[in-house]
Design a protein around this motif. Structure first.
Motif: not given
Ligand SMILES: [Zn+2]
Length: 114
Positions: A84-87, A89-93
């Motif tokens: 969830p945290l990685g996703r 970050l990915e979506i935010s970027i």
């Protein structure tokens, strides 16, 4: 904010490219051309190349846009973003940088291939 609004313009222009905005091709092309020009992306070349994308959507061999990578082709760091945290970050970027990079890359590609 700009990305959301410009994406809405792009969505309208996208429908024009599919001749789904009105019953008149000249109106669709006029609105599509104006909107794409405002977004600094070429309308007609995208219209034709995008048609190819839709005719091959979901094909691992022929789709030009949304081609998922095979697990064997993923980078070493990809497994660290599969949570969830990685996703997040990915979506935010993607949301912050994705739109400007998309506009830049499509403009450069279409300028190169005409
Ligand atoms: Zn489309």
């Amino acid at each position: 904010m700009q990305g959301c609004i410009f994406t809405a313009f792009w969505a309208l222009a996208h429908e024009c490219g599919h001749q789904a905005f009105s019953d008149y091709q000249w109106l669709d092309d006029t609105i599509g051309f104006i909107l794409h020009t405002f977004l600094l992306t070429p309308y007609f070349s995208l219209k034709y190349s995008h048609r190819r994308h839709h005719s091959n959507t979901g094909s691992l061999e022929r789709d030009e846009v949304f081609v998922p990578k095979k697990k064997s082709a993923l980078k070493w760091w990809a497994k660290h973003f599969n949570n969830p945290l990685g996703r997040f970050l990915e979506i935010s970027i993607q949301l912050i940088l994705g739109w400007p990079l998309y506009l830049l890359s499509t403009s450069l590609v279409h300028l190169t291939i005409g």
